[in-house]
Design an enzyme around this catalytic site. Structure first.
Site, PDB file in Angstrom:
ATOM      1  N   HIS A  86      40.865  40.479  36.683  1.00  0.00           N
ATOM      2  CA  HIS A  86      41.734  39.834  37.230  1.00  0.00           C
ATOM      3  C   HIS A  86      42.020  38.839  35.953  1.00  0.00           C
ATOM      4  O   HIS A  86      41.610  38.367  35.070  1.00  0.00           O
ATOM      5  CB  HIS A  86      42.161  39.329  37.583  1.00  0.00           C
ATOM      6  CG  HIS A  86      41.322  38.152  38.744  1.00  0.00           C
ATOM      7  ND1 HIS A  86      41.732  36.476  38.130  1.00  0.00           N
ATOM      8  CD2 HIS A  86      40.462  38.706  39.452  1.00  0.00           C
ATOM      9  CE1 HIS A  86      40.745  36.086  38.874  1.00  0.00           C
ATOM     10  NE2 HIS A  86      39.953  36.877  39.669  1.00  0.00           N
ATOM     11  N   ASP A 144      44.597  35.869  35.394  1.00  0.00           N
ATOM     12  CA  ASP A 144      44.738  35.189  36.141  1.00  0.00           C
ATOM     13  C   ASP A 144      43.635  33.697  36.589  1.00  0.00           C
ATOM     14  O   ASP A 144      42.715  34.708  37.054  1.00  0.00           O
ATOM     15  CB  ASP A 144      46.128  34.475  37.217  1.00  0.00           C
ATOM     16  CG  ASP A 144      45.702  35.652  38.224  1.00  0.00           C
ATOM     17  OD1 ASP A 144      44.523  36.333  37.739  1.00  0.00           O
ATOM     18  OD2 ASP A 144      45.044  35.446  39.615  1.00  0.00           O
ATOM     19  N   ASP A 203      35.367  33.630  37.222  1.00  0.00           N
ATOM     20  CA  ASP A 203      36.119  34.188  37.960  1.00  0.00           C
ATOM     21  C   ASP A 203      37.573  34.495  36.992  1.00  0.00           C
ATOM     22  O   ASP A 203      38.628  33.503  36.520  1.00  0.00           O
ATOM     23  CB  ASP A 203      36.947  33.264  39.248  1.00  0.00           C
ATOM     24  CG  ASP A 203      37.297  33.944  40.302  1.00  0.00           C
ATOM     25  OD1 ASP A 203      37.293  34.964  40.302  1.00  0.00           O
ATOM     26  OD2 ASP A 203      37.625  32.913  41.043  1.00  0.00           O
ATOM     27  N   GLU A 252      46.019  38.020  41.161  1.00  0.00           N
ATOM     28  CA  GLU A 252      44.602  37.626  41.884  1.00  0.00           C
ATOM     29  C   GLU A 252      44.355  36.672  43.166  1.00  0.00           C
ATOM     30  O   GLU A 252      43.590  37.154  43.942  1.00  0.00           O
ATOM     31  CB  GLU A 252      43.504  38.843  41.201  1.00  0.00           C
ATOM     32  CG  GLU A 252      42.192  38.974  42.247  1.00  0.00           C
ATOM     33  CD  GLU A 252      41.135  37.883  43.103  1.00  0.00           C
ATOM     34  OE1 GLU A 252      40.948  38.271  43.867  1.00  0.00           O
ATOM     35  OE2 GLU A 252      41.783  36.599  42.460  1.00  0.00           O
ATOM     36  N   GLU A 253      44.338  35.904  42.062  1.00  0.00           N
ATOM     37  CA  GLU A 253      44.099  34.078  42.617  1.00  0.00           C
ATOM     38  C   GLU A 253      45.301  34.028  43.576  1.00  0.00           C
ATOM     39  O   GLU A 253      44.832  32.896  44.316  1.00  0.00           O
ATOM     40  CB  GLU A 253      44.095  33.766  41.802  1.00  0.00           C
ATOM     41  CG  GLU A 253      42.478  33.732  40.768  1.00  0.00           C
ATOM     42  CD  GLU A 253      41.529  33.665  40.856  1.00  0.00           C
ATOM     43  OE1 GLU A 253      41.046  33.428  42.510  1.00  0.00           O
ATOM     44  OE2 GLU A 253      40.575  33.253  40.342  1.00  0.00           O
ATOM     45  N   GLU A 306      35.007  41.956  40.751  1.00  0.00           N
ATOM     46  CA  GLU A 306      33.690  41.190  40.594  1.00  0.00           C
ATOM     47  C   GLU A 306      33.435  41.046  41.584  1.00  0.00           C
ATOM     48  O   GLU A 306      33.777  41.429  42.815  1.00  0.00           O
ATOM     49  CB  GLU A 306      34.801  39.980  40.633  1.00  0.00           C
ATOM     50  CG  GLU A 306      36.201  39.285  41.945  1.00  0.00           C
ATOM     51  CD  GLU A 306      37.228  38.931  41.677  1.00  0.00           C
ATOM     52  OE1 GLU A 306      36.512  37.489  41.372  1.00  0.00           O
ATOM     53  OE2 GLU A 306      38.670  38.932  41.909  1.00  0.00           O
ATOM     54  N   HIS A 349      36.576  28.492  40.949  1.00  0.00           N
ATOM     55  CA  HIS A 349      37.472  27.330  41.134  1.00  0.00           C
ATOM     56  C   HIS A 349      37.242  26.262  41.172  1.00  0.00           C
ATOM     57  O   HIS A 349      38.099  24.802  41.718  1.00  0.00           O
ATOM     58  CB  HIS A 349      37.875  27.700  42.564  1.00  0.00           C
ATOM     59  CG  HIS A 349      38.748  28.950  42.900  1.00  0.00           C
ATOM     60  ND1 HIS A 349      38.939  29.688  44.043  1.00  0.00           N
ATOM     61  CD2 HIS A 349      38.821  30.434  41.973  1.00  0.00           C
ATOM     62  CE1 HIS A 349      39.804  30.611  44.027  1.00  0.00           C
ATOM     63  NE2 HIS A 349      39.807  31.440  42.948  1.00  0.00           N
TER      64      HIS A 349
END
Length: 401
Positions: free
Chosen positions: A80, A82, A113, A147-148, A175, A373
């Site tokens: 992804h 984002d 990520d 996705e996030e 992922e 994150h």
């Protein structure tokens, strides 16, 4: 290698360029990502298509490497575009500068990520093409939005489209996460995500009176039940060192709302819990238990599911899955240890699996703190380049099943 050598490495340059695009929530502008990926596709002499499952603000980028037997079900390598927001004051490096320190660590949001796997896929294809390798199955490299924040404007809707069905997919990779030791995690399933909001009503009135059936009493009852549930799962992890993060159910209180004034007993309180439910849990029985607690608390509680994912069957990691066998064989030839696990979080793989497409989550980063994150997210440059070597072997293996 020295810092200067890392900075001059072509694959590292491509990766850092991608990291410097601030495709960060909220209100992501994906245009620079799309333009970057179009340039990458052109450098690989591969066609690229942009699909809009929901709206023009949320594109899906598809780079196609056609196989010698294109009638076979294809492979998709997903990541992804984002990334999650940052608290800049908590970072020791600019989160969108992709700075390299003297130890070869690349600091940026997205290094774990998942911008790293997106460009690692492309780096592996670059190697394979230079070697003259031609895949038997068509390989798609997909870059999705949203996705996030759940994938609801990205993969969830993409899998419903005719564009997706035309891909004729037989297997997906997406992922995973870094591992803390020399091995590598491979995720074959995901826990079921529920976000529960309890809207708890009760008798309102003056704060000086012991009123009956108050929202606070019911609130306390629900909190105690949910936290006791949580405690049992913590104890399970403590008793059994073989359990992985994804093998238990996690229960976390994430939001509390209510009250108007410090001397007024509120008519309503709200509390939100994030549940990630282990794959061996009976979902119907769990929901009944939670609803029974609402009744036992005294009633007047509305249970709202802000997210209620359905159970998705795991991808088989045994001899019945030829893609797993190819993946495992590639790992053995690379002399790396892979450990199949249930993914602790949620990824876009769940949308593929729910459509009957086997999917593995795999990020070839080891001996690295899990910083998805987190502040100061980073990947080591040597680890990044080793990941390209790993994907080179893995992609060749699964594309020729």
């Amino acid at each position: 290698m020295s810092k200067a050598e890392w900075e001059n490495n072509e694959e590292i340059k491509i990766f850092r360029e991608y990291l410097r695009i601030p495709s960060v929530h909220p209100n992501v502008d994906y245009t620079p990502c799309v333009e970057f990926l179009q340039r990458q596709a052109a450098s690989l002499e591969l066609p690229v298509e942009i699909v809009y499952p929901v709206n023009k603000q949320n594109p899906v980028v598809l780079i196609k490497w056609e196989g010698t037997e294109p009638e076979l079900p294809a492979i998709i390598l997903n990541s992804h575009m984002d990334v999650v927001p940052v608290f800049r004051e908590k970072w020791t490096h600019d989160p969108f500068a992709a700075e390299i320190d003297d130890e070869g660590r690349i600091f940026a949001r997205g290094t774990q990520d998942t911008k790293e796997i997106g460009t690692q896929y492309l780096g592996a294809i670059r190697v394979l093409k230079a070697q003259g390798f031609k895949p038997k199955r068509t390989v798609y490299v997909s870059f999705v939005p949203d996705e996030e924040v759940g994938g609801y404007l990205g993969m969830r809707e993409f899998v419903k489209t005719e564009d997706f069905k035309k891909l004729n997919l037989g297997f997906s990779m997406d992922e995973g996460s870094s591992s803390l030791d020399s091995g590598y995690y491979v995720y074959y399933a995901e826990r079921t995500a529920w976000h529960l909001r309890f809207k708890i009503s009760g008798t309102a009135g003056h704060g000086s009176i012991l009123l009956p059936n108050t929202a606070g009493e019911k609130f306390t009852f629900i909190i105690e039940k949910m936290m006791q549930f949580r405690k049992t799962e913590v104890q399970r992890m403590a008793r059994d060192s073989q359990l992985f993060f994804g093998d238990v159910t996690t229960i976390n209180m994430t939001m509390v709302n209510g009250g108007l004034q410090n001397n007024v007993v509120p008519a309503q309180l709200e509390v939100v819990f994030d549940l990630r439910i282990a794959i061996d849990v009976d979902l119907e029985a769990l929901e009944k238990q939670i609803r029974d607690w609402c009744v036992e608390a005294g009633g007047g509680i509305e249970l709202e599911f802000e997210q209620k994912d359905e159970y998705v069957p795991p991808t088989k990691v045994d001899d019945s899955n030829p893609f797993w066998l190819a993946f495992k064989q590639a790992a053995e030839e690379l002399n790396i240890e892979i450990r199949p696990h249930v993914c602790p979080g949620n990824t876009d793989s769940r949308f593929l699996r729910s459509n009957g497409i086997p999917a593995l989550g795999f990020t070839p980063i080891n001996n690295t703190p899990i910083l998805l994150h987190d502040h100061d997210e980073y990947i080591r440059a040597d680890s990044y380049l080793h990941g390209i070597e790993v994907y080179t072997k893995v992609i060749a293996a699964i594309a020729n099943v």
